[in-house]
Design an enzyme around this catalytic site. Structure first.
Site, PDB file in Angstrom:
ATOM      1  N   SER A 121      -1.608  28.491  25.322  1.00  0.00           N
ATOM      2  CA  SER A 121      -1.115  28.849  26.659  1.00  0.00           C
ATOM      3  C   SER A 121      -2.021  28.291  27.741  1.00  0.00           C
ATOM      4  O   SER A 121      -1.552  27.924  28.819  1.00  0.00           O
ATOM      5  CB  SER A 121      -1.092  30.374  26.832  1.00  0.00           C
ATOM      6  OG  SER A 121      -0.385  30.984  25.815  1.00  0.00           O
ATOM      7  N   HIS A 142       4.585  24.574  24.084  1.00  0.00           N
ATOM      8  CA  HIS A 142       4.312  25.933  24.557  1.00  0.00           C
ATOM      9  C   HIS A 142       5.611  26.742  24.581  1.00  0.00           C
ATOM     10  O   HIS A 142       6.420  26.612  25.498  1.00  0.00           O
ATOM     11  CB  HIS A 142       3.661  25.875  25.941  1.00  0.00           C
ATOM     12  CG  HIS A 142       3.223  27.200  26.456  1.00  0.00           C
ATOM     13  ND1 HIS A 142       3.310  27.571  27.777  1.00  0.00           N
ATOM     14  CD2 HIS A 142       2.703  28.282  25.804  1.00  0.00           C
ATOM     15  CE1 HIS A 142       2.848  28.794  27.927  1.00  0.00           C
ATOM     16  NE2 HIS A 142       2.485  29.255  26.748  1.00  0.00           N
ATOM     17  N   GLU A 154       7.577  24.362  27.104  1.00  0.00           N
ATOM     18  CA  GLU A 154       6.854  23.383  27.914  1.00  0.00           C
ATOM     19  C   GLU A 154       6.252  22.371  26.942  1.00  0.00           C
ATOM     20  O   GLU A 154       5.426  22.736  26.097  1.00  0.00           O
ATOM     21  CB  GLU A 154       5.757  24.068  28.735  1.00  0.00           C
ATOM     22  CG  GLU A 154       6.306  24.905  29.880  1.00  0.00           C
ATOM     23  CD  GLU A 154       5.218  25.618  30.685  1.00  0.00           C
ATOM     24  OE1 GLU A 154       5.357  25.711  31.907  1.00  0.00           O
ATOM     25  OE2 GLU A 154       4.233  26.104  30.084  1.00  0.00           O
ATOM     26  N   ASN A 192       2.829  29.301  34.057  1.00  0.00           N
ATOM     27  CA  ASN A 192       1.674  30.131  34.419  1.00  0.00           C
ATOM     28  C   ASN A 192       1.059  29.715  35.748  1.00  0.00           C
ATOM     29  O   ASN A 192       0.511  30.536  36.473  1.00  0.00           O
ATOM     30  CB  ASN A 192       0.613  30.107  33.315  1.00  0.00           C
ATOM     31  CG  ASN A 192       1.012  31.007  32.161  1.00  0.00           C
ATOM     32  OD1 ASN A 192       1.732  31.988  32.351  1.00  0.00           O
ATOM     33  ND2 ASN A 192       0.566  30.679  30.958  1.00  0.00           N
TER      34      ASN A 192
HETATM   35  N1  LIG Z   1       1.847  36.127  22.586  1.00  0.00           N
HETATM   36  C1  LIG Z   1       2.362  35.423  23.583  1.00  0.00           C
HETATM   37  O1  LIG Z   1       3.070  35.956  24.468  1.00  0.00           O
HETATM   38  C2  LIG Z   1       2.147  33.929  23.651  1.00  0.00           C
HETATM   39  C3  LIG Z   1       3.047  33.142  24.390  1.00  0.00           C
HETATM   40  C4  LIG Z   1       2.875  31.761  24.398  1.00  0.00           C
HETATM   41  C5  LIG Z   1       1.820  31.181  23.711  1.00  0.00           C
HETATM   42  N2  LIG Z   1       0.945  31.984  23.019  1.00  0.00           N
HETATM   43  C6  LIG Z   1      -0.139  31.308  22.285  1.00  0.00           C
HETATM   44  O2  LIG Z   1       0.219  31.267  20.921  1.00  0.00           O
HETATM   45  C7  LIG Z   1      -0.953  31.337  20.100  1.00  0.00           C
HETATM   46  C8  LIG Z   1      -0.830  32.511  19.144  1.00  0.00           C
HETATM   47  O3  LIG Z   1      -0.668  33.698  19.883  1.00  0.00           O
HETATM   48  P1  LIG Z   1      -0.053  35.018  19.218  1.00  0.00           P
HETATM   49  O4  LIG Z   1       0.171  35.967  20.338  1.00  0.00           O
HETATM   50  O5  LIG Z   1       1.059  34.666  18.305  1.00  0.00           O
HETATM   51  O6  LIG Z   1      -1.321  35.515  18.343  1.00  0.00           O
HETATM   52  P2  LIG Z   1      -1.357  36.637  17.213  1.00  0.00           P
HETATM   53  O7  LIG Z   1      -2.711  37.236  17.288  1.00  0.00           O
HETATM   54  O8  LIG Z   1      -0.163  37.533  17.295  1.00  0.00           O
HETATM   55  O9  LIG Z   1      -1.226  35.803  15.845  1.00  0.00           O
HETATM   56  C9  LIG Z   1      -2.207  34.891  15.424  1.00  0.00           C
HETATM   57  C10 LIG Z   1      -2.084  34.714  13.911  1.00  0.00           C
HETATM   58  O10 LIG Z   1      -2.968  33.679  13.517  1.00  0.00           O
HETATM   59  C11 LIG Z   1      -3.558  34.044  12.285  1.00  0.00           C
HETATM   60  N3  LIG Z   1      -4.785  33.283  12.110  1.00  0.00           N
HETATM   61  C12 LIG Z   1      -6.039  33.560  12.543  1.00  0.00           C
HETATM   62  N4  LIG Z   1      -6.867  32.561  12.171  1.00  0.00           N
HETATM   63  C13 LIG Z   1      -6.118  31.647  11.497  1.00  0.00           C
HETATM   64  C14 LIG Z   1      -6.393  30.423  10.864  1.00  0.00           C
HETATM   65  N5  LIG Z   1      -7.636  29.896  10.844  1.00  0.00           N
HETATM   66  N6  LIG Z   1      -5.378  29.764  10.266  1.00  0.00           N
HETATM   67  C15 LIG Z   1      -4.137  30.287  10.275  1.00  0.00           C
HETATM   68  N7  LIG Z   1      -3.797  31.450  10.845  1.00  0.00           N
HETATM   69  C16 LIG Z   1      -4.793  32.115  11.450  1.00  0.00           C
HETATM   70  C17 LIG Z   1      -3.743  35.559  12.386  1.00  0.00           C
HETATM   71  O11 LIG Z   1      -3.858  36.132  11.083  1.00  0.00           O
HETATM   72  C18 LIG Z   1      -2.451  35.957  13.097  1.00  0.00           C
HETATM   73  O12 LIG Z   1      -1.416  36.212  12.162  1.00  0.00           O
HETATM   74  C19 LIG Z   1      -2.138  31.440  21.069  1.00  0.00           C
HETATM   75  O13 LIG Z   1      -2.644  30.158  21.313  1.00  0.00           O
HETATM   76  C20 LIG Z   1      -1.484  32.008  22.328  1.00  0.00           C
HETATM   77  O14 LIG Z   1      -2.193  31.681  23.497  1.00  0.00           O
HETATM   78  C21 LIG Z   1       1.099  33.330  22.951  1.00  0.00           C
END
Ligand SMILES: NC(=O)c1ccc[n+]([C@@H]2O[C@H](COP(=O)([O-])OP(=O)(O)OC[C@H]3O[C@@H](n4cnc5c(N)ncnc54)[C@H](O)[C@@H]3O)[C@@H](O)[C@H]2O)c1
Length: 296
Positions: A121, A142, A154, A192
């Protein structure tokens, strides 16, 4: 290039939604995580979503539902998960060193033609791409939460990306039924960059007592046609995420108006993260009802 095999890294909030959508779009998809319980949870959520929202509503047959699940596999073995991928999308926690280290490993594991995408993000896609020997094949994709539902992607262009890679990812997003928008790799991208000033000004209005969070939200929903008010939306996004986004935008623009509003810092100091822990501008009950939180 058509994406026939996709690998998604991280089975959390975003990863499972992206994997579900890809499998539903006919793509052979592998979901990788270091945590087997996250994979089990993701498998359960995806199966339930397909049953409840698609088979249950008569949008697809039970056989088609089975075919979708048949295209989806779960893995805790990175080499096995990524060695035949045409494209990898990482959705692991927002940590630059973690993402760089994974991209560097993927560069060794994946076929030479594979595209490596990050769902970051706020981090620099250019910096993540720099951890590989194939920056021309690295890109940002994104997605928005919930990833299986929200239409926008995005498509973030880091320095040195090849036009062919951009075209591949734009077409892949369309195959998923998404609407991709191209944007250069500058902090905040588009959404954002525009939402953050709204979050900052909404917090300032609440902080100075000009209006309450509820009044701000009502005004923007009924006066500006926003489906959610800025305080509700800030709660949904999470104050920790807003802090990271705002700080990265400030680092880029160095405008005073782009500094994080002190109210978010105070909320974070008080352990209020937004909806994710039920404590934001509002207090949230388990049944989804909310009541305004009295700040001071
Ligand atoms: N949550 C949102 O609203 C949102 C929206 C857009 C983008 N993002 C981006 O998406 C990405 C993930 O966010 P999220 O909210 O899904 O996170 P999350 O914490 O819900 O999930 C992350 C997952 O990654 C796993 N993980 C940790 N280390 C790892 C590794 N080395 N290899 C593989 N898996 C691993 C964890 O076990 C977990 O299941 C981030 O970069 C975040 O900024 C999030």
């Amino acid at each position: 290039m058509d994406i026939l095999r996709l690998t998604v890294l991280g089975a959390g909030t975003m990863g499972h939604g992206i994997a579900q959508k890809a499998a539903m779009s006919g793509i052979k998809t592998t979901l990788f995580d270091i945590d087997q319980t996250m994979l089990d949870k993701a498998q359960g959520i995806i199966s339930k979503n397909i049953e409840k929202h698609f088979v249950g509503k008569g949008k697809i047959t039970a056989e088609e539902g089975e075919e979708i699940l048949g295209r989806l596999s779960m893995s805790t073995d990175l080499v096995a998960a990524a060695k035949e991928a045409d494209m990898v999308i990482e959705a692991v926690p927002e940590n630059l060193e973690l993402k760089k280290s994974l991209f560097s490993k993927l560069d060794e594991i994946c076929p030479a033609h594979a595209v490596l995408a990050s769902n970051t993000s706020v981090l620099s896609v250019t910096a993540i791409a720099g951890a590989t020997k194939r920056p021309e094949k690295c890109i940002g994709a994104h997605f928005f939460n919930p990833a299986a539902v929200m239409k926008l992607v995005e498509v973030v262009l880091p320095v040195g990306v090849a036009e062919e890679t951009v075209e591949t990812v734009m077409n892949f997003c369309k195959q998923l039924g998404k609407v991709p928008v191209r944007v250069k790799d500058v902090p905040g991208f588009i959404v954002n960059r525009l939402l953050c000033p709204l979050y900052m000004e909404a917090a300032q209005i609440v902080l100075e007592g000009t209006a309450t969070a509820e009044e701000v939200d009502t005004a923007m929903k009924l006066g500006a046609g926003h489906p959610m008010g800025p305080c509700e939306l800030a709660d949904f996004g999470g104050f920790d995420v807003i802090q990271m986004a705002q700080d990265s935008i400030y680092e880029y623009t160095h405008r005073e108006s782009d500094r994080l509003n002190i109210l978010y810092r105070k909320m974070l100091e008080a352990g209020r993260l937004g909806r994710k822990n039920g404590k934001g501008f509002y207090d949230y009950e388990a049944d989804g009802t909310k009541k305004p939180f009295k700040l001071f």
